[in-house]
Write an enzyme that holds these catalytic residues in place. Sequence first.
Site, PDB file in Angstrom:
ATOM      1  N   ARG A  17      -7.620   4.863  -1.811  1.00 56.13           N
ATOM      2  CA  ARG A  17      -6.861   6.117  -1.828  1.00 56.13           C
ATOM      3  C   ARG A  17      -5.444   5.966  -2.376  1.00 56.13           C
ATOM      4  O   ARG A  17      -4.918   6.901  -2.988  1.00 56.13           O
ATOM      5  CB  ARG A  17      -6.807   6.675  -0.399  1.00 56.13           C
ATOM      6  CG  ARG A  17      -6.226   8.075  -0.270  1.00 56.13           C
ATOM      7  CD  ARG A  17      -6.381   8.591   1.151  1.00 56.13           C
ATOM      8  NE  ARG A  17      -5.716   9.860   1.362  1.00 56.13           N
ATOM      9  CZ  ARG A  17      -6.260  11.054   1.155  1.00 56.13           C
ATOM     10  NH1 ARG A  17      -7.491  11.122   0.713  1.00 56.13           N
ATOM     11  NH2 ARG A  17      -5.588  12.165   1.400  1.00 56.13           N
ATOM     12  N   ASP A  84     -16.747 -21.133   2.052  1.00 52.51           N
ATOM     13  CA  ASP A  84     -16.449 -20.374   0.842  1.00 52.51           C
ATOM     14  C   ASP A  84     -15.989 -21.263  -0.314  1.00 52.51           C
ATOM     15  O   ASP A  84     -16.379 -21.056  -1.464  1.00 52.51           O
ATOM     16  CB  ASP A  84     -15.414 -19.279   1.132  1.00 52.51           C
ATOM     17  CG  ASP A  84     -14.124 -19.803   1.728  1.00 52.51           C
ATOM     18  OD1 ASP A  84     -14.073 -20.975   2.143  1.00 52.51           O
ATOM     19  OD2 ASP A  84     -13.139 -19.023   1.808  1.00 52.51           O
ATOM     20  N   SER A 109      -9.991 -27.994   1.018  1.00 55.24           N
ATOM     21  CA  SER A 109     -10.141 -26.554   0.764  1.00 55.24           C
ATOM     22  C   SER A 109      -8.794 -25.857   0.620  1.00 55.24           C
ATOM     23  O   SER A 109      -8.642 -24.927  -0.177  1.00 55.24           O
ATOM     24  CB  SER A 109     -10.941 -25.904   1.893  1.00 55.24           C
ATOM     25  OG  SER A 109     -12.231 -26.443   1.972  1.00 55.24           O
ATOM     26  N   HIS A 156      23.795  12.260  16.805  1.00 56.49           N
ATOM     27  CA  HIS A 156      22.916  12.721  17.883  1.00 56.49           C
ATOM     28  C   HIS A 156      22.095  13.942  17.442  1.00 56.49           C
ATOM     29  O   HIS A 156      21.607  14.702  18.277  1.00 56.49           O
ATOM     30  CB  HIS A 156      23.708  13.063  19.155  1.00 56.49           C
ATOM     31  CG  HIS A 156      24.727  12.038  19.518  1.00 56.49           C
ATOM     32  ND1 HIS A 156      24.437  10.939  20.296  1.00 56.49           N
ATOM     33  CD2 HIS A 156      26.029  11.919  19.183  1.00 56.49           C
ATOM     34  CE1 HIS A 156      25.519  10.197  20.437  1.00 56.49           C
ATOM     35  NE2 HIS A 156      26.498  10.771  19.770  1.00 56.49           N
ATOM     36  N   GLN A 238      -2.486 -29.543   7.165  1.00 56.11           N
ATOM     37  CA  GLN A 238      -3.562 -29.182   6.244  1.00 56.11           C
ATOM     38  C   GLN A 238      -3.166 -27.936   5.457  1.00 56.11           C
ATOM     39  O   GLN A 238      -3.555 -27.757   4.311  1.00 56.11           O
ATOM     40  CB  GLN A 238      -4.861 -28.939   7.012  1.00 56.11           C
ATOM     41  CG  GLN A 238      -6.062 -28.760   6.095  1.00 56.11           C
ATOM     42  CD  GLN A 238      -7.366 -28.758   6.857  1.00 56.11           C
ATOM     43  OE1 GLN A 238      -7.814 -27.706   7.298  1.00 56.11           O
ATOM     44  NE2 GLN A 238      -7.968 -29.922   7.022  1.00 56.11           N
ATOM     45  N   SER A 286      -0.175  24.483   3.776  1.00 56.48           N
ATOM     46  CA  SER A 286      -0.942  24.667   5.001  1.00 56.48           C
ATOM     47  C   SER A 286      -2.133  25.565   4.711  1.00 56.48           C
ATOM     48  O   SER A 286      -2.007  26.554   3.984  1.00 56.48           O
ATOM     49  CB  SER A 286      -0.069  25.289   6.094  1.00 56.48           C
ATOM     50  OG  SER A 286      -0.856  25.733   7.183  1.00 56.48           O
ATOM     51  N   ARG A 300       3.746  10.736   4.599  1.00 55.11           N
ATOM     52  CA  ARG A 300       2.880   9.602   4.243  1.00 55.11           C
ATOM     53  C   ARG A 300       3.661   8.295   4.320  1.00 55.11           C
ATOM     54  O   ARG A 300       3.156   7.293   4.837  1.00 55.11           O
ATOM     55  CB  ARG A 300       2.308   9.788   2.836  1.00 55.11           C
ATOM     56  CG  ARG A 300       1.488   8.591   2.363  1.00 55.11           C
ATOM     57  CD  ARG A 300       1.047   8.714   0.914  1.00 55.11           C
ATOM     58  NE  ARG A 300       0.118   9.807   0.729  1.00 55.11           N
ATOM     59  CZ  ARG A 300      -0.401  10.136  -0.469  1.00 55.11           C
ATOM     60  NH1 ARG A 300      -0.062   9.469  -1.550  1.00 55.11           N
ATOM     61  NH2 ARG A 300      -1.257  11.130  -0.559  1.00 55.11           N
ATOM     62  N   SER A 331      -7.269 -17.939   9.558  1.00 52.35           N
ATOM     63  CA  SER A 331      -7.894 -17.515   8.309  1.00 52.35           C
ATOM     64  C   SER A 331      -8.275 -16.035   8.293  1.00 52.35           C
ATOM     65  O   SER A 331      -7.854 -15.283   7.402  1.00 52.35           O
ATOM     66  CB  SER A 331      -9.129 -18.371   8.043  1.00 52.35           C
ATOM     67  OG  SER A 331      -9.774 -17.956   6.863  1.00 52.35           O
ATOM     68  N   ARG A 335      -6.483 -12.984   5.992  1.00 51.40           N
ATOM     69  CA  ARG A 335      -7.234 -12.243   4.973  1.00 51.40           C
ATOM     70  C   ARG A 335      -6.909 -10.750   5.031  1.00 51.40           C
ATOM     71  O   ARG A 335      -7.067 -10.024   4.050  1.00 51.40           O
ATOM     72  CB  ARG A 335      -8.741 -12.423   5.172  1.00 51.40           C
ATOM     73  CG  ARG A 335      -9.292 -13.784   4.798  1.00 51.40           C
ATOM     74  CD  ARG A 335     -10.778 -13.847   5.152  1.00 51.40           C
ATOM     75  NE  ARG A 335     -11.306 -15.192   5.062  1.00 51.40           N
ATOM     76  CZ  ARG A 335     -11.906 -15.701   3.990  1.00 51.40           C
ATOM     77  NH1 ARG A 335     -12.043 -14.964   2.915  1.00 51.40           N
ATOM     78  NH2 ARG A 335     -12.362 -16.940   4.010  1.00 51.40           N
TER      79      ARG A 335
END
Length: 481
Positions: A17, A84, A109, A156, A238, A286, A300, A331, A335
């Site tokens: 979207r 993966d 990995s 205020h 790691q 509206s 939004r 992990s 993601r």
Amino acid sequence: MAASEEFMKYRSPLVSRYASKEMAYNFSDRKKFTTWRKLWIFLAKAEKALGLPISDEQIAEMESHAEDIDFGMAAEEERKLRHDVMAHVHTFAHCCPAAAPIIHLGATSCYVGDNTDLIMLRDGFDILLPKLARVIDRLSNFAEKYSDLPTLGFTHYQPAQLTTVGKRACLWLQDLAMDMRNLQRARDDLRFRGVKGTTGTQASFLQLFQGDHDKVEELDRLVTEMAGFQRAYLVTGQTYSRKVDIDSLSSLASLGATVHKICTDIRLLANLKEIEEPFEKEQIGSSAMPYKRNPMRAERCCSLARHLVALMADPLQTASVQWLERTLDDSANRRISLPESFLTADIILSTLQNITEGLVVYPKVIERHIRHELPFMATENIIMAMVKAGGNRQDCHEKIRVLSQEAAAVVKQEGGDNDLLSRVQADPYFAPILGQLDAILDPKTFIGRAPQQVARFLSEEVRPLLEPYNSKMDVKIELEL
């Protein structure tokens, strides 16, 4: 997938979207897995340059297949292997049979996983920074245009001393400028994980190079350089430290807080009918109330900004529970939290650019609101003028106090207009200053140094910040509603 099947499962609205194509691609599977292949190529090239038995033909074979990923095969391999990275090693090896023995040589990995994440974070910042620069540019033009237009200030959310429309916009700009510096710093602070091995000790590479520490260091440096980074982290487990994710996402969450404040202000001002966001000719505010012009773009932004701020909890908690050299409970969370933070910030900035390119100001409404409140605010100036004309301050104060209370009763109890000025004009006590009242009540005498502050702020702090992005300023946003 058939078109009808597409609508049979959840799709993230961040992508379906809202998000821009470039940010959606930045966190896509294609970007991710082609980057994995590039990293395997970088590793092979560096290992060959340092003396390992890797041929030009093997590297050429890998390069010729860097983009043609068989995603179906990779998915099937992952179903079988439950891993993966190894699924994609096998898929890459399938189309590169000569190079198969040296793909991923000595690596763990996280060599592809973490380094790709760092590339995506860097590239994500590179998408966001020009967008933020354009928002600041549009808003700075707005601030300059209205630098001396008086408007009621609010503390205020009650009417307070006058400011200007442009000065208020500079409050927004100052926060955005801080965000600009924060995003740039977070981007520039990113380093590469580099070539570190399974627990960060580089033991596998030291073995490959038969104990030659200098070659292992040079391998790390070469791969880091090929990936476009100036530096790699000198120590890792790691994984690279998950505090890096905190640093990156905190700058985005802080931007979210800024945008929420700006867009809330715009929504409040829209209610007062002083400022409106852009409104399309055929846009419906509206379904039930045709007259409405709802600030849906600002709404939004506020809605998504809350999500962006909330996402900050993920990297904080993830970093806190990384046991010893690493655990895998980071992990699945990463993601989601890393891409969503950048996608959300991207959408917010695109929407805010659209808003700031079309903000509408209604000076007559602003002037009417000032007229309703200014007589009360001007009482001190009236007292001072009377004292200069020979009056007694205490006597004048009492006169003004009584008249102000009467005028306030008309406004609050009767719903009438503020008639303090006509009461002052009708009282013979104030006859010595009646000729000065227009000057005393000139709104521009109540705005202090607001125009000068706007000019200096834009000149010294905003324009220099935008200089690196001058070539990217002409992009306009066509907002999909």
